[in-house]
Design a protein around this motif. Sequence first.
Motif, mmCIF file in Angstrom:
data_model
loop_
_atom_site.group_PDB
_atom_site.id
_atom_site.type_symbol
_atom_site.label_atom_id
_atom_site.label_comp_id
_atom_site.label_asym_id
_atom_site.label_seq_id
_atom_site.Cartn_x
_atom_site.Cartn_y
_atom_site.Cartn_z
ATOM 1 N N PRO A 185 0.916 -1.501 0.559
ATOM 2 C CA PRO A 185 -0.023 -0.338 0.268
ATOM 3 C C PRO A 185 0.881 1.716 0.100
ATOM 4 N N ARG A 186 0.186 2.330 -0.237
ATOM 5 C CA ARG A 186 0.835 3.815 -0.009
ATOM 6 C C ARG A 186 1.648 3.914 0.819
ATOM 7 N N GLU A 187 2.292 4.090 1.660
ATOM 8 C CA GLU A 187 2.958 5.068 2.907
ATOM 9 C C GLU A 187 1.687 5.625 3.317
ATOM 10 N N ASN A 188 0.796 6.374 2.766
ATOM 11 C CA ASN A 188 -0.179 7.182 3.983
ATOM 12 C C ASN A 188 -1.207 6.572 3.349
ATOM 13 N N GLY A 189 -1.830 5.001 2.832
ATOM 14 C CA GLY A 189 -2.346 4.924 2.963
ATOM 15 C C GLY A 189 -3.339 4.086 3.819
ATOM 16 N N ASN A 190 -2.481 3.765 4.847
ATOM 17 C CA ASN A 190 -3.764 3.556 6.120
ATOM 18 C C ASN A 190 -4.253 4.770 7.308
ATOM 19 N N LYS A 191 -3.549 5.189 6.371
ATOM 20 C CA LYS A 191 -3.649 6.806 7.364
ATOM 21 C C LYS A 191 -4.909 8.046 6.538
ATOM 22 N N SER A 192 -5.781 8.089 7.660
ATOM 23 C CA SER A 192 -7.017 8.996 7.641
ATOM 24 C C SER A 192 -6.681 10.004 7.969
ATOM 25 N N SER A 193 -7.873 11.362 6.982
ATOM 26 C CA SER A 193 -7.932 12.410 8.274
ATOM 27 C C SER A 193 -9.653 12.202 8.206
ATOM 28 N N LYS A 194 -9.921 11.049 8.537
ATOM 29 C CA LYS A 194 -10.970 10.293 9.591
ATOM 30 C C LYS A 194 -10.690 10.651 10.122
ATOM 31 N N THR A 195 -11.090 10.692 11.889
ATOM 32 C CA THR A 195 -11.101 10.408 12.838
ATOM 33 C C THR A 195 -12.656 9.890 14.013
ATOM 34 N N ASP A 196 -13.134 9.826 12.981
ATOM 35 C CA ASP A 196 -14.462 9.001 13.524
ATOM 36 C C ASP A 196 -14.606 7.913 14.006
ATOM 37 N N ASP A 197 -15.528 7.139 14.700
ATOM 38 C CA ASP A 197 -15.410 5.716 15.518
ATOM 39 C C ASP A 197 -16.418 5.676 14.606
ATOM 40 N N LEU A 198 -15.705 3.968 14.261
ATOM 41 C CA LEU A 198 -16.843 3.964 12.877
ATOM 42 C C LEU A 198 -17.301 2.526 13.945
ATOM 43 N N GLY A 199 -17.086 2.091 15.092
ATOM 44 C CA GLY A 199 -17.632 0.970 15.291
ATOM 45 C C GLY A 199 -16.445 0.194 16.111
ATOM 46 N N SER A 200 -17.134 -1.016 16.047
ATOM 47 C CA SER A 200 -16.213 -2.294 16.031
ATOM 48 C C SER A 200 -16.714 -3.971 16.266
ATOM 49 N N LEU A 201 -15.950 -4.944 15.642
ATOM 50 C CA LEU A 201 -16.856 -5.712 15.426
ATOM 51 C C LEU A 201 -15.751 -6.995 16.012
ATOM 52 N N ARG A 202 -16.748 -8.280 16.873
ATOM 53 C CA ARG A 202 -16.630 -9.034 17.270
ATOM 54 C C ARG A 202 -16.147 -10.496 16.688
ATOM 55 N N LEU A 203 -14.668 -10.945 16.039
ATOM 56 C CA LEU A 203 -14.248 -12.031 16.134
ATOM 57 C C LEU A 203 -13.622 -13.178 16.179
ATOM 58 N N ASN A 204 -13.742 -14.166 15.889
ATOM 59 C CA ASN A 204 -13.526 -15.472 16.920
ATOM 60 C C ASN A 204 -12.725 -16.384 15.722
ATOM 61 N N ILE A 205 -11.547 -16.501 15.601
ATOM 62 C CA ILE A 205 -10.980 -16.763 14.378
ATOM 63 C C ILE A 205 -9.697 -18.022 14.665
ATOM 64 N N CYS A 206 -10.533 -19.058 13.688
ATOM 65 C CA CYS A 206 -9.440 -20.064 14.283
ATOM 66 C C CYS A 206 -8.403 -20.733 12.938
ATOM 67 N N TYR A 207 -7.162 -19.814 12.941
ATOM 68 C CA TYR A 207 -6.168 -20.167 11.930
ATOM 69 C C TYR A 207 -4.964 -21.920 12.213
ATOM 70 N N THR A 208 -5.181 -22.924 11.914
ATOM 71 C CA THR A 208 -3.959 -24.184 11.785
ATOM 72 C C THR A 208 -3.099 -23.512 10.421
ATOM 73 N N GLU A 209 -2.023 -24.041 10.625
ATOM 74 C CA GLU A 209 -0.833 -23.899 9.052
ATOM 75 C C GLU A 209 0.055 -25.136 8.997
ATOM 76 N N ASP A 210 -0.083 -25.869 8.993
ATOM 77 C CA ASP A 210 0.348 -26.901 8.800
ATOM 78 C C ASP A 210 0.981 -27.552 8.006
ATOM 79 N N CYS A 211 2.836 -27.735 8.118
ATOM 80 C CA CYS A 211 3.608 -28.169 6.964
ATOM 81 C C CYS A 211 3.651 -29.753 6.741
ATOM 82 N N VAL A 212 2.940 -29.954 6.076
ATOM 83 C CA VAL A 212 2.742 -31.787 5.934
ATOM 84 C C VAL A 212 3.364 -32.273 5.381
ATOM 85 N N LEU A 213 4.537 -33.380 6.305
ATOM 86 C CA LEU A 213 5.941 -34.584 4.756
ATOM 87 C C LEU A 213 5.271 -35.239 4.126
ATOM 88 N N PRO A 214 5.984 -36.189 3.727
ATOM 89 C CA PRO A 214 5.064 -37.321 3.087
ATOM 90 C C PRO A 214 5.049 -38.319 3.739
#
Length: 800
Positions: free
Chosen positions: A243-272
Amino acid sequence: DAKHLAPNKMRDFFCTINLDQEEVFRTQVVEKSLSPYFGEEFYFEIPRTFQWLSFYIYDKSVLQKDLRIGKVSIKKEDLCNYTGKENWFMLQPVDSNSEVQGKVHLELKLNELITDNGSVCQQLVVHIKECHGLPLINGQNCDPYATVSLVGPSRNDQKKTKVKKKTSNPQFNETFYFEVTRSSSYTKKSQFQVEEEDIEKLEVRVDLWNNGNLVQDVFLGEIKVPVKVLRNDSFQAWYLLQPRENGNKSSKTDDLGSLRLNICYTEDCVLPSEYYASLRNLLLKSPDVQPISASAVYILSEVCRDKYDAVLPLVRLLLHHHKLVPFIAAVAELDLKDTQEANTIFRGNSLATRCVDEMMKIVGKHYLKVTLKSVIDEICESPKPCEIDPIKLREGDNVEVNMENLRYYVDKVFREIVQSSISCPTLMCDVFYSLRHLAAKRFPNDPHVQYSAVSSFVFLRFFAVAVVSPHTFHLRPHHPDAQTSRTLTLISKAIQTLGSWGSLTKSKLSSFKETFMCEFFKTFQEEKFTESVKKFLDDVSSTESKEPSGLSEPVHLKEGEMYKRAQGRTRIGKKNFKKRWFCLTSRELTYHKQQDKEPLFTIPIKNILAVEKLDESSFNKKNMFQVLHGEKPLYIQANNCVEASEWIEALCRVTRCNQKRLSFYHPSAFLNGNWLCCKATIENTVGCARCTADVPADTQIEIDGDRETERIYSLFTINMSKLQKLEEACGSIAVYQGPRKEPDDYSNFTIEDSVATFHTLKQIIDILEKLNESHEKYQKKRSSSAKYGSEENPIVGKVS
């Protein structure tokens, strides 16, 4: 769920799940809310590399484009920090400059040129070769081009490639030349003030854009490379777009709300497979180990903090190798030793009950669909008011009418269940048979316990749970609305009660806390329902062979909307793509103009010769695959990479045993008189690429034994300290015939035979050490083969 969403007005919201910029799932729309509850679960294999897992909240619009309110983006490397627990995330603004994905292949070279008068100057050569994995724009392949700039304190020299039409993997192959330094004798007036020391501050910047034609061009990502790293040498590498270096910076400072997540992420290196032989054999011996608490499988469940982490891979592995029924019988027998009263049988969350729960979810998917889907669809799509609680009745509601509606639904669901024994999978019947006889053996004087042992699972933990959460069991695409959810809850309560009538000795109505439910059940003829329940439980816990339901009715495997390339010619002689509803069963693949319409085209499963991915270059479309059968190939485009992967896997599984499967295929299409992949001009010539490897043949149960064993190895490794503590405890008990340490060291472990448990633990630890060595060797080999800057391991950020 989400809360306090902006703008501060009641709106209709939905949420999407994205891999980078590709949407893979979407929730239902929650209407008129500021804090919408979605309550949806999505489980999927990730079929490609990615940088970000993102969640976007949208404000649904009827007439205009849906508005993105905000997003939560989590880097792949950070997912492990959030896995397995609920977290609230603040929504971040959606800035087009930060929405990037894909990678670019560059070759850079710094040349020294000798001028006519003998002086030396430097020239930068930038060869932009290609890009891979650029995002879709409005659901379509983009029209990308690149700008290449040489940027410094006092210069910004920019050049531009040609626009490539409708592709996410553009081949540019364009070279640009930039003057870096000039000789001191250079007299022509220069556009830039270039001095020798400026080379330390110069950098090459490549920006990718989507050509908007009549609208504004869309930024797709950038990379920056300092010129000083070249040092008069050629430098070639792949870079992840940033992304551009200023990509995540925004002039908006308003509270947009929040999101509740339950994430289960697994990454396995499966051998032969051969690497797992020792661990796999030790695990598969578990059902025969005496006592069962000294087995490797039981020990894993003891050391894992959350038993569910261990249960899923264990059940799948034992199921895959036909060892699940004897193991469940052994742990159930251990469970029954601690059960003092018959009416509490199998009511806790023990290893035995969790194993049976997981087995029913895996094996009983189709059973649930053929039994409940039609009636659940009716309840959700044409809901009738069913509230009978006087406190919750709305104004104008008639409790008698509601009770009649509820009775209608309960009767219908109950009838479907008790008439479904013929469809109950054999494996479930075998498990119920074992549980029934173990319970009768433990409580020989109680004639009802043989029924409660089975009903506590099939009614309470299987059908009743599926009724109240149909989306979790894939009976419905989304979480039902509040009113329908309440109706399903009441039906589920009723089914639990009716299911227990065949096994209870005390008064049935006394088990209700709510008076209104007692009143409701007074309308039921007890004896009639009791007999139906007992007959059903007798049938599903019998080992008598049943006629497999698959012979009389095809197994429904997958369905959904995708695009297919027209089989015939259109009026203007050009083949186009049309949206169709696809349905896959164990007998045939069909597509329809719309869901529930008659099929337009049918391919019998026995006629499918191969199912393979199709190169994007064929039609400049992503996520395409081909079904090869007796006629011309059927070319299909899925909506995203996850969907494409799931369809290919499902089709491969169901066609694996076809006798005429092809060994070779064409990865591209036959267009304009030749195959794009090998340039052969004969349409029916043998393929130029080998077909992908076979996949498991079981059409109903998708299990990769090696992956499950790798997951078990990971769980053992994470809990190594507990294994060592348990080993120490067993040694202490064996030597001293009793504890010599504080009881807290092993009081939570079940140790029936310390010598046998110690022996198994020693085997587990020895096997883990060998597997650790194999993993380290593989990782070293992998890191040395995937050089940093290669396509498999692209450079992230600036090169230094």
